[in-house]
Design an enzyme around this catalytic site. Sequence first.
Site, PDB file in Angstrom:
ATOM      1  N   GLU A  41       0.839  -1.207   0.000  1.00 38.92           N
ATOM      2  CA  GLU A  41       0.000   0.000   0.000  1.00 38.92           C
ATOM      3  C   GLU A  41       0.871   1.254   0.000  1.00 38.92           C
ATOM      4  OE1 GLU A  41      -1.337   1.966   3.353  1.00 38.92           O
ATOM      5  OE2 GLU A  41      -1.150   0.242   4.696  1.00 38.92           O
ATOM      6  N   LYS A 102      -5.835  10.431   0.289  1.00 40.38           N
ATOM      7  CA  LYS A 102      -5.823   9.107   0.914  1.00 40.38           C
ATOM      8  C   LYS A 102      -7.035   8.357   0.362  1.00 40.38           C
ATOM      9  CE  LYS A 102      -6.897   6.986   5.372  1.00 40.38           C
ATOM     10  NZ  LYS A 102      -7.269   7.257   6.762  1.00 40.38           N
ATOM     11  N   ASP A 158     -11.550  -1.012   5.499  1.00 45.60           N
ATOM     12  CA  ASP A 158     -10.655  -2.174   5.375  1.00 45.60           C
ATOM     13  C   ASP A 158     -11.377  -3.472   5.763  1.00 45.60           C
ATOM     14  OD1 ASP A 158      -8.725  -0.285   4.801  1.00 45.60           O
ATOM     15  OD2 ASP A 158      -7.532  -0.636   6.617  1.00 45.60           O
ATOM     16  N   LYS A 175      -4.034  -1.617  14.908  1.00 45.08           N
ATOM     17  CA  LYS A 175      -3.449  -0.655  15.833  1.00 45.08           C
ATOM     18  C   LYS A 175      -4.237  -0.592  17.122  1.00 45.08           C
ATOM     19  CE  LYS A 175      -2.146   2.080  11.925  1.00 45.08           C
ATOM     20  NZ  LYS A 175      -3.243   1.607  11.055  1.00 45.08           N
TER      21      LYS A 175
HETATM   22  N1  PSU Z   1      -0.619   1.364   8.900  1.00 48.96           N
HETATM   23  C1  PSU Z   1       0.315   2.301   9.182  1.00 48.96           C
HETATM   24  N2  PSU Z   1       0.098   3.575   8.781  1.00 48.96           N
HETATM   25  C2  PSU Z   1      -1.020   3.921   8.074  1.00 48.96           C
HETATM   26  C3  PSU Z   1      -2.007   2.930   7.768  1.00 48.96           C
HETATM   27  C4  PSU Z   1      -1.749   1.671   8.218  1.00 48.96           C
HETATM   28  O1  PSU Z   1       1.322   2.013   9.825  1.00 48.96           O
HETATM   29  O2  PSU Z   1      -1.128   5.080   7.691  1.00 48.96           O
HETATM   30  C5  PSU Z   1      -3.225   3.274   6.935  1.00 48.96           C
HETATM   31  C6  PSU Z   1      -3.602   2.048   6.092  1.00 48.96           C
HETATM   32  O3  PSU Z   1      -3.552   2.450   4.733  1.00 48.96           O
HETATM   33  C7  PSU Z   1      -5.014   1.692   6.501  1.00 48.96           C
HETATM   34  C8  PSU Z   1      -5.533   3.058   6.862  1.00 48.96           C
HETATM   35  O4  PSU Z   1      -5.726   1.067   5.480  1.00 48.96           O
HETATM   36  O5  PSU Z   1      -4.432   3.614   7.611  1.00 48.96           O
HETATM   37  C9  PSU Z   1      -6.830   2.990   7.615  1.00 48.96           C
HETATM   38  O6  PSU Z   1      -7.470   4.236   7.517  1.00 48.96           O
HETATM   39  P1  PSU Z   1      -9.019   4.348   7.938  1.00 48.96           P
HETATM   40  O7  PSU Z   1      -9.034   3.980   9.393  1.00 48.96           O
HETATM   41  O8  PSU Z   1      -9.371   5.797   7.700  1.00 48.96           O
HETATM   42  O9  PSU Z   1      -9.791   3.368   7.089  1.00 48.96           O
END
Ligand code: PSU
Length: 319
Positions: A41, A102, A158, A175
């Site tokens: 990604e 993004k 996701d 996370k």
């Molecule tokens: N892992 C990291 N840094 C990031 C992300 C994941 O260490 O920036 C990103 C990934 O691309 C993941 C996204 O899909 O954060 C999730 O964003 P959201 O919660 O807005 O869907």
Amino acid sequence: MSEKTSGTRIGPHVSREAPPVLYSEEVARARDKGLPIVALESTIVTHGMPWPRNVDTARQVEADIRAEGAVPATIALLDGHLHVGLSDGNLERLAQARGVMKCSRADLAFALASARPGSTTVAATMMAAHAAGIEVFATGGIGGVHRGAEESFDISADLEELARTPVCVVAAGAKALLDLPKTLEVLETRGVPVVAFGTDVFPAFWSRDSGLAAPYRLDTAEEIARLLAMRAAFPGHGGILVANPVPEAAEIPSDEIAGAIETAVSEAARRGVAGKEVTPFVLSMILELTQGRSLETNIALVRNNARLAARIALARVQG
Ligand code: PSU
Ligand code: MN
């Protein structure tokens, strides 16, 4: 040599476009030869890490995959094309660019149609990988159910993508800024197998142990490749999450990171940060609060995931 897929007319006035995929030379060659490919990604590059560590890490992760005998395919949007495999020049351009979108599932077509530069999240990278016939994808951590989701309804796309798109995502769990029990619950509900690699517990990104049991455990890349093959035998099956704990030497134990997470999450709420800004905001604040330690952990776990993903892709091709 680069390849572009063409559209199909499906009626007198309507034609269905094929995704405007542009393969790098390396990836096009690997596709022709049936070599193992690992998707990567790019949101982690544009929104997850600061310059210049972001581009250094992206290059290092690609090198790690090549060293294992597979081919890296970093995915991003430039000049109205969905790049599957980025040249080094384009990688650097993306890493330095400001105002990069993004892109998750909701944003992918919008960014392409308006030819805006975009990075792909786990969800959009899965879509691109699937369109390119790539089965294995390495990232840092997946998005999930945010704390307070019962109020905010903030659940990362996701999770839905894992439910519908047949790509194996190798991540260091999710996370710890998320609500991990609810994240596992949604994955279970949506039919996504969650397999911890070499451990019985679900890892929490910076920490090896979330305190939650992992639904499944496998200990070798070959076993994971067999699981992929079996899933693929069922039509309409979705993705698989392989949860690979951060290497011990680089981990930040949960009790040591908990304070920083707490502070960053409540600061985001206090400032009214919402939607797709939440994850980047919280990550960069944790980086500050840990004086850069969280970044070293992030880099170590992404590299570790890339190596495992390469071994899975290899086993899948050889199997
Ligand atoms: N892992 C990291 N840094 C990031 C992300 C994941 O260490 O920036 C990103 C990934 O691309 C993941 C996204 O899909 O954060 C999730 O964003 P959201 O919660 O807005 O869907
Ligand atoms: Mn969200």
